[in-house]
Design a protein around this motif. Structure first.
Motif, PDB file in Angstrom:
ATOM      1  N   GLU A 133       0.828  -1.202   0.000  1.00  0.00           N
ATOM      2  CA  GLU A 133       0.000   0.000   0.000  1.00  0.00           C
ATOM      3  C   GLU A 133       0.853   1.238   0.000  1.00  0.00           C
ATOM      4  N   ALA A 134       0.392   2.254  -0.710  1.00  0.00           N
ATOM      5  CA  ALA A 134       1.016   3.564  -0.632  1.00  0.00           C
ATOM      6  C   ALA A 134      -0.117   4.569  -0.710  1.00  0.00           C
ATOM      7  N   ALA A 135      -0.154   5.475   0.251  1.00  0.00           N
ATOM      8  CA  ALA A 135      -1.216   6.468   0.348  1.00  0.00           C
ATOM      9  C   ALA A 135      -2.589   5.827   0.226  1.00  0.00           C
ATOM     10  N   GLY A 136      -2.735   4.655   0.850  1.00  0.00           N
ATOM     11  CA  GLY A 136      -4.025   4.015   0.899  1.00  0.00           C
ATOM     12  C   GLY A 136      -4.415   3.276  -0.360  1.00  0.00           C
ATOM     13  N   ARG A 137      -3.560   3.285  -1.342  1.00  0.00           N
ATOM     14  CA  ARG A 137      -3.888   2.545  -2.567  1.00  0.00           C
ATOM     15  C   ARG A 137      -3.116   1.238  -2.610  1.00  0.00           C
ATOM     16  N   LEU A 138      -3.669   0.303  -3.384  1.00  0.00           N
ATOM     17  CA  LEU A 138      -3.040  -1.004  -3.482  1.00  0.00           C
ATOM     18  C   LEU A 138      -2.231  -1.100  -4.774  1.00  0.00           C
ATOM     19  N   PHE A 139      -0.965  -1.469  -4.618  1.00  0.00           N
ATOM     20  CA  PHE A 139      -0.108  -1.702  -5.794  1.00  0.00           C
ATOM     21  C   PHE A 139       0.496  -3.079  -5.680  1.00  0.00           C
ATOM     22  N   GLY A 140       1.085  -3.502  -6.781  1.00  0.00           N
ATOM     23  CA  GLY A 140       1.769  -4.784  -6.734  1.00  0.00           C
ATOM     24  C   GLY A 140       2.916  -4.824  -7.727  1.00  0.00           C
ATOM     25  N   GLN A 176      -6.525 -14.601 -16.895  1.00  0.00           N
ATOM     26  CA  GLN A 176      -7.704 -13.967 -17.492  1.00  0.00           C
ATOM     27  C   GLN A 176      -8.138 -12.716 -16.733  1.00  0.00           C
ATOM     28  N   ASP A 177      -7.672 -12.610 -15.478  1.00  0.00           N
ATOM     29  CA  ASP A 177      -8.032 -11.423 -14.701  1.00  0.00           C
ATOM     30  C   ASP A 177      -7.011 -10.297 -14.836  1.00  0.00           C
ATOM     31  N   ILE A 178      -5.983 -10.496 -15.670  1.00  0.00           N
ATOM     32  CA  ILE A 178      -4.947  -9.465 -15.844  1.00  0.00           C
ATOM     33  C   ILE A 178      -5.202  -8.742 -17.155  1.00  0.00           C
ATOM     34  N   THR A 179      -5.326  -7.443 -17.105  1.00  0.00           N
ATOM     35  CA  THR A 179      -5.463  -6.672 -18.333  1.00  0.00           C
ATOM     36  C   THR A 179      -4.260  -5.755 -18.475  1.00  0.00           C
ATOM     37  N   SER A 180      -3.924  -5.484 -19.704  1.00  0.00           N
ATOM     38  CA  SER A 180      -2.834  -4.526 -19.895  1.00  0.00           C
ATOM     39  C   SER A 180      -3.392  -3.189 -20.344  1.00  0.00           C
ATOM     40  N   ILE A 205      -3.328  -4.078 -14.960  1.00  0.00           N
ATOM     41  CA  ILE A 205      -4.334  -3.925 -13.912  1.00  0.00           C
ATOM     42  C   ILE A 205      -4.916  -5.320 -13.673  1.00  0.00           C
ATOM     43  N   CYS A 206      -5.010  -5.694 -12.402  1.00  0.00           N
ATOM     44  CA  CYS A 206      -5.579  -7.012 -12.109  1.00  0.00           C
ATOM     45  C   CYS A 206      -6.901  -6.854 -11.388  1.00  0.00           C
ATOM     46  N   ARG A 207      -7.820  -7.679 -11.786  1.00  0.00           N
ATOM     47  CA  ARG A 207      -9.120  -7.664 -11.098  1.00  0.00           C
ATOM     48  C   ARG A 207      -9.041  -8.656  -9.947  1.00  0.00           C
ATOM     49  N   LEU A 208      -8.993  -8.115  -8.762  1.00  0.00           N
ATOM     50  CA  LEU A 208      -9.053  -8.976  -7.582  1.00  0.00           C
ATOM     51  C   LEU A 208     -10.515  -9.050  -7.175  1.00  0.00           C
ATOM     52  N   PRO A 209     -10.880 -10.018  -6.352  1.00  0.00           N
ATOM     53  CA  PRO A 209     -12.304 -10.171  -6.000  1.00  0.00           C
ATOM     54  C   PRO A 209     -12.946  -8.879  -5.510  1.00  0.00           C
ATOM     55  N   LEU A 249      -5.976  -4.195  -8.613  1.00  0.00           N
ATOM     56  CA  LEU A 249      -4.565  -4.135  -8.223  1.00  0.00           C
ATOM     57  C   LEU A 249      -3.776  -3.521  -9.373  1.00  0.00           C
ATOM     58  N   VAL A 250      -3.103  -2.441  -9.075  1.00  0.00           N
ATOM     59  CA  VAL A 250      -2.266  -1.791 -10.096  1.00  0.00           C
ATOM     60  C   VAL A 250      -0.876  -2.412 -10.033  1.00  0.00           C
ATOM     61  N   VAL A 251      -0.530  -3.095 -11.112  1.00  0.00           N
ATOM     62  CA  VAL A 251       0.786  -3.754 -11.131  1.00  0.00           C
ATOM     63  C   VAL A 251       1.804  -2.822 -11.782  1.00  0.00           C
ATOM     64  N   LEU A 252       2.885  -2.553 -11.044  1.00  0.00           N
ATOM     65  CA  LEU A 252       3.915  -1.640 -11.550  1.00  0.00           C
ATOM     66  C   LEU A 252       5.050  -2.436 -12.174  1.00  0.00           C
ATOM     67  N   ASN A 253       5.700  -1.802 -13.143  1.00  0.00           N
ATOM     68  CA  ASN A 253       6.856  -2.429 -13.777  1.00  0.00           C
ATOM     69  C   ASN A 253       8.123  -1.903 -13.106  1.00  0.00           C
ATOM     70  N   PRO A 254       8.762  -2.725 -12.287  1.00  0.00           N
ATOM     71  CA  PRO A 254       9.899  -2.193 -11.516  1.00  0.00           C
ATOM     72  C   PRO A 254      11.078  -1.774 -12.389  1.00  0.00           C
ATOM     73  N   ARG A 255      11.123  -2.241 -13.632  1.00  0.00           N
ATOM     74  CA  ARG A 255      12.243  -1.864 -14.503  1.00  0.00           C
ATOM     75  C   ARG A 255      12.164  -0.426 -14.966  1.00  0.00           C
TER      76      ARG A 255
END
Lengths: 1064, 156
Positions: free
Chosen positions: B12-19, B104-108, B127-131, B135-141
């Motif tokens: 979490e950062a500033a109350g948002r969910l990242f991954g 199937q729950d992951i969109t780009s 972006i992943c659809r969690l139940p 979830l915003v997935v970041l690219n660490p590179r």
């Protein structure tokens, strides 16, 4: 590099090729057949291993080329005369080719090596040793030697009179015996005799020696393993003895077996000795008496014993001699294991074939080790804190952890170090090729190859050194004709030497060539408009030569293939500076040039000053740090404002000041507005009256500036880690490091800060020249008072330290006062007792000044330490008639007395004792009254020193010792005085204007003066003694150490016999 | 499971969910003893010592321009493997769970991202659809290039 078998192959092959190259170069120089054979043998080994490896990995071209090289070498093995140059040349070429193939393994097959192989084959077929007359006959020899080993020697000698014995083998053979407790052996000699005589002649000759018996093969075991030296060591180690025993009759052999006997009762092992080729078997075993034959005696009974000379016999003389030992139980069951190494390296003593015994470790593994050790140090520190409170056993454990960690850290650091020999190793080849190319004769001398240097530094030194050596050979050395015309040996000499001193490694490249013409440099400086004529008049030669290091500056008249394009020296300098090192040039026209590189031992660890700005700590590398100025509020010095910058008056220089805090705060390079804003924020009027500020006086690229910091914490050796790759653009930091508490601190980049702050600093006022040229050298002196009236001074170089003492601790013996300092009872000198000066009122606490270069425990009582001052001592001699006063000078508008420590010391201890205590172990030292008495003529010394102060001090030393002294103020003056008088000894300073000590001595030697010369200087002895000897000095002493100086002078004058010195 | 799934480490950062992909992560640390680096971009928190290695810490909220709260004390750092970039980590407020998301729950598709993240295109990988949430997935590179870019254009 990826750690594949191929990577290992490449690394190993490099070593083999290096060895091959070294051996070939050594071969060219080798003078004896033995040395040549050793070289060929070692190159054969190298090529052979390379061939084997390449074959195993399937690099066929490499294998073929190596094979061809091997055949050539094979051919010249055992030749009496050195192989022709074409052979060496061809093998070196092959080595180069092999090396390029190995560096480019993937394409090694595509190399066209047919030509080269053809050349090699041609040389391989040409087996004739051209100078040696081919012998008519080659006679196979099979001899059995019935009475080994004593009779072997004359036999071999007699064989050698016939011709040369090749491919020879000396074998000891066991004869199977029915009983376990004794055995039989004989020595056999096999080989080919190259001789001019006929077979019949040889046979007759051999039969006359009574040694020739038909050869019978009884299954000799030939195992290579030990060389002669190892055999001897082995004999000594098992404390066995060689015994002659009678043979059994029923074998029908007139042999005297050798029995290898450990205990008399059982005979478990016996050596078989194999010698290839037999050249000098003589020294191996001496047998006392003559061998006796007792064929009837069946009882095993030692008849003769090898005497003690076995252990001390000198090693086998020829290096090509291979003495191999093999042990085998006879009938006995209990097999004893005896070391038998299959090295066969008989040439281990000769330098070019030295084997590198090491383990390859990837550097990143070492780096990881470093990190982990650093972390361990942190844990140790934390444990130290945590356990500080607890008594008992845990403390001892922690202390051990502490010491182990420290040692571990040292050890890990050492793993990065490599001897400079690794780097130097490639130069002989380069020099050889270059000399041929340029038609010059060059001898390369390398000194100090064992000096160690960090691997990374070593790697980066390679290019600069190559460049400098090329320069020396191309520009420095003359052609043989020119050299002969100028009375020099036709072979030029380039000396490459490495020494370690004060955490630095000094590498000097010196040639004895034509030197650099200062006038050419001057002309060029003028032409480029770098200095005016008037300015040039003033600068020293060293400074003048430093212009050569500027870009685009080359005085070479012709551009050659090798150098002279004017690019290069500046690149060398930049490269060296990148390594935190420096490069200086010195030259004497006609005598040679020397280029001196100084580099730190390691880049991984640098000494730093830890400072704080705000709450953060920073490490400032100490290399650029000249001094630290502390600004007290209300003190004499403070920061002043000029147009747009802050300045500090530092003695006579206006030093621009950069506030570190502002440099950190402001992200972009300072512009005019930033500077004005800083000025506005820090107006002198708003100064915080409580605040103490520190200014680090830093020197970078020839300019000087002050860096203002909040606090100075101390110095620390820090492990440098580079900045994160993404942050490389930040110029004000050079890296980061971990501090003792585990936090990260940034390492300041002095250059970067100066650039960021747009501060160009002041050029240091010819700093390098001050000490050299100002006739009244600048000294730092300590000013102090004893009585209220006089101000005394003593140069700081003569002060060991100052101690505060409580006067109630002083003890008295009669009127002598003593106090205990460092557990030593120290005699207190009251100046008013020895000099005609005012006395002082005793206060409870006083100071005791402990002088340097005085061996006795004495201290001068001082009532007040006034200050230290840098000043040029312009002494007025003899204005005061007191022998304890060297002279006077006006310091701070007061008449100041310079003390003569030596006089005070002698006043207490007396002259004889003052000298004899320091040389107490020396017997029969001639003391000065006797000197006067025993010599018809009082020795006359010429003292050359540009500094009036030192001249006066040393003159007094000599005169008090009974010598007559004439003084001169520099080298030129010295030459004049030499011509006028007849001197027994010349004592000369080194750093002097006009003509320095080096030049003076060289000039005097050239002019034919045989007078002994002694260098007396503040320069380091370790660095300069070699040069001193080269210039013609006979001795080298440091300034101001009275006892050593007088002792050396007496020795040089022959007043002390040498043996007494040796008896020390 | 039939469908392929990817594991993400959430924070979490500033109350948002990242991954970020779990496979990119070397370790997570609670070390907070930073040495700030003057002249480095704002989003660089500083250097920190992790067992003798100096790691560069980047502040996720600064990079994403998310509001920083005063009471942020319990910061954690996600340190990435060296295959992602040399010795660096990301400072976050709180470490969440490790989630396994089926492909199937992951969109780009990044159009569904909030407007404040639009400017940092490329940084968001999926972006992943969690139940119960996205979830915003970041690219660490993409992190290190951002600070390098900022160093070269300090005016930004």
């Amino acid at each position: 590099m990826v750690n594949t078998p191929h990577a290992d192959f490449v690394l190993e092959s490099r070593e083999h090729l290096q060895l091959l190259e070294r051996s070939m170069l050594a071969l060219e120089k080798a003078t004896s057949p033995e040395a040549r054979n050793a070289c060929i043998d070692s190159s054969l080994r190298a090529v052979h291993s390379l061939k084997g490896n390449a074959g195993f990995l399937g690099f066929q071209s490499v294998q073929r080329l190596a094979h061809a090289t091997e055949s050539v070498l094979e051919n010249f093995r055992n030749h009496v005369h050195s192989p022709p140059i074409a052979v060496v040349e061809a093998i070196l070429l092959a080595s180069d080719r092999l090396s390029s193939m190995i560096e480019d393994l993937g394409f090694s097959e595509s190399h066209d090596i047919s030509e080269l192989i053809k050349t090699l084959h041609a040389l391989a077929v040409d087996t004739s040793d051209p100078v040696q007359n081919a012998p008519k006959n080659v006679i196979p020899i099979n001899l059995r030697m019935p009475s080994p080993p004593a009779s072997v020697v004359p036999l071999l000698d007699s064989i050698r009179t016939l011709g040369s014995l090749r491919e020879s083998q000396l074998t000891q053979v066991d004869l199977q015996t029915p009983t376990a407790n004794w055995s039989v052996a004989e020595l056999r000699l096999q080989g080919r005799l190259h001789t001019d005589r006929s077979v019949i002649e040889v046979q007759r000759h051999l039969s006359q020696t009574g040694a020739a018996v038909p050869w019978r093969d009884l299954g000799a075991n030939e195992i290579s393993g030990l060389n002669a030296q190892q055999l001897l060591q082995h004999l000594a180690a098992v404390q066995g003895e060689l015994v002659y025993e009678p043979t059994r009759l029923d074998l029908g052999l007139p042999v005297q077996p050798i029995v290898w006997n450990q205990a008399v009762s059982d005979l478990p092992i016996q050596p078989i000795v194999k010698v290839t080729p037999i050249v000098h078997v003589t020294p191996i075993v001496h047998v006392t008496g003559s061998p006796t034959n007792h064929p009837e005696n069946i009882q095993p009974k030692p008849i003769q014993q090898v005497d003690e000379t076995v252990a001390t016999t000198p090693p086998v003389k020829t290096s090509s001699n291979e003495l191999v030992i093999h042990q085998e139980p006879i009938a006995s069951e209990d097999r004893k294991e005896i070391v038998s190494k299959p090295t066969g390296d008989a040439a281990t003593n000769s330098s070019p074939t030295e084997k590198t015994t090491s383990l390859r470790i990837p550097v990143d593994l070492l780096d990881r080790l470093m990190n982990l050790v650093g972390e361990l140090t942190l844990i140790r520190n934390q444990s130290l804190l945590a356990f500080e409170e607890i008594e008992g056993t845990s403390r001892a454990v922690i202390q051990r952890l502490n010491s182990v960690t420290t040692e571990l850290q040292d050890a890990v650091l050492k793993t990065r170090m490599q001897p400079v020999g690794h780097l130097f190793g490639r130069f002989p080849r380069m020099v050889r090729d270059l000399a041929r190319q340029l038609g010059k004769q060059v001898e390369l001398v390398m000194v100090g190859q064992e000096v160690e240097l960090d691997k990374t530094v070593l790697e980066q030194l390679s290019d600069p050194l190559i460049h400098l050596i090329r320069n020396s050979i191309d520009h420095g050395l003359e052609t043989p004709e020119v050299r002969i015309r100028s009375d020099k040996p036709s072979v030029g000499r380039v000396t490459l030497s490495a020494t370690a001193a004060d955490g630095q490694v000094i590498i000097e490249i010196r040639d004895d060539g034509r030197g650099i013409d200062p006038n050419a440099v001057r002309a060029k400086v003028l032409a480029l408009g770098l200095k005016t004529e008037a300015e040039l008049q003033k600068i020293s030669s060293k400074e003048l030569y430093s212009y050569i290091l500027l870009p685009g500056f080359s005085t070479a008249r012709q551009v050659s293939d090798v150098s002279g394009r004017g690019v290069g020296m500046d690149v060398v300098k930049t490269n060296v500076e990148r390594l935190e090192g420096s490069l200086t040039i010195d030259s004497a026209p006609g005598m040679g040039t020397s280029m001196i590189l100084r580099v730190p031992l390691t880049l991984a660890i640098i000494p730093c000053l830890i400072v704080t700005v705000g709450k953060e700590r920073f490490a400032v590398p100490q290399r650029g740090l000249e001094e630290i100025v502390c600004l007290h509020p209300g003190g004499e010095s403070f920061i002043e404002h000029s147009y747009d910058s802050e300045l500090l008056r530092l003695r006579d220089v206006l030093l621009p000041v950069v506030r570190f805090s502002e440099a950190l705060r402001c992200k972009s390079t300072f512009c005019a507005e930033t500077k004005l804003a800083i000025l506005a924020a820090n107006s002198p009027a708003d100064r915080d009256p409580q605040r103490i500020e520190y200014i680090l006086v830093l020197r970078t690229k020839g300019r000087k500036f002050g860096l203002l910091v909040d606090d100075v914490r101390g110095t620390e050796e820090v492990v440098v880690k580079p900045m994160h790759p993404s942050l490389r653009k930040i110029g004000i930091f050079a890296g980061a490091t971990l501090m003792g508490d585990g936090r990260v601190a940034l390492i300041a980049n002095i250059d970067g800060i100066a650039e960021h702050a747009d501060c160009y600093g002041v050029e240091p006022p010819q700093s390098s020249g001050i000490l050299n040229r100002d006739p009244a050298e600048v000294h730092r002196v300590l000013l102090f008072e004893f009585g209220p009236k006089e101000l005394f001074a003593l140069p700081l170089v003569q002060v060991r330290r100052i101690e505060s003492i409580a006067m109630n601790q002083v003890e008295y013996i009669g009127d002598q006062a003593f106090i205990t300092i460092d557990g030593v009872s120290t005699r207190i000198i009251r100046l008013d007792k020895f000099l005609n000066v005012s006395t002082c009122e005793q206060s409870p606490m006083m100071h005791l000044l402990l002088p340097k270069f005085v061996k006795e425990p004495v201290g001068i009582l001082v009532s007040r330490i006034v200050d230290t001052e840098s000043l040029s001592i312009q002494m007025q001699e003899a204005s005061i008639e007191d022998p304890g006063i060297l002279g006077t000078a006006i310091v701070r508008e007061r008449l100041t007395l310079f003390l003569d420590i030596q006089y005070l010391r002698e006043g207490i201890f007396g002259r004889a004792r003052a000298l004899s205590t320091s040389q107490s172990r020396e017997v029969g030292l001639v003391s000065s009254p006797q000197v006067k008495a025993t010599l018809d003529v009082v020795p006359h010394i010429l003292l050359v020193d540009d500094t009036p102060f030192f001249r006066e001090v040393v003159r007094r030393y000599f005169e008090r010792d009974g010598f007559v002294v004439t003084t001169a103020i520099d080298g030129n003056d010295g030459m004049r005085k030499l011509a006028e008088g007849d001197f027994d000894l010349v004592v000369s300073d080194i750093e002097m204007p006009n003509l320095d000590g080096w030049g003076f001595c060289q000039a005097a030697r050239k002019a034919g003066y045989k007078t002994p010369f002694m260098a007396l200087t503040s320069l380091s002895k370790t660095e300069n003694s070699a040069r001193a000897i080269e210039c013609g000095f006979d001795g080298f002493e440091e300034k101001l150490d009275h006892d050593r100086l007088i002792h050396s002078v007496r020795k040089m004058l022959g007043l002390i016999a040498e043996e007494q010195q040796d008896g020390n | 499971m039939e469908t392929e799934s990817v594991k993400y480490c959430t924070f979490e950062a500033a109350g948002r969910l990242f991954g970020v992909p779990l496979i990119d992560i070397k370790e997570i640390t609670a070390e907070t003893n930073y040495t700030c680096i003057p002249h480095a971009p704002e989003c660089v928190s500083g250097y920190v010592n992790i067992r003798g290695n100096i790691i560069l810490g980047l502040d996720l909220k600064q990079i994403l321009a998310l509001p920083a709260k005063e009471e942020d004390v319990s910061k954690r750092m996600v340190i990435f493997k060296s295959t992602v970039g040399p010795a660096f980590g990301l400072l976050v407020d709180e470490i969440g769970e490790i989630v396994s998301v089926s492909s199937q729950d992951i969109t780009s598709d990044s159009t569904s991202i909030g407007s404040e993240l639009q400017g940092l295109s490329g940084l968001v990988q999926n972006i992943c659809r969690l139940p119960n949430q996205l979830l915003v997935v970041l690219n660490p590179r993409k992190f290190l290039p951002i600070i390098e870019k900022e160093l070269y254009q300090p005016s930004r």
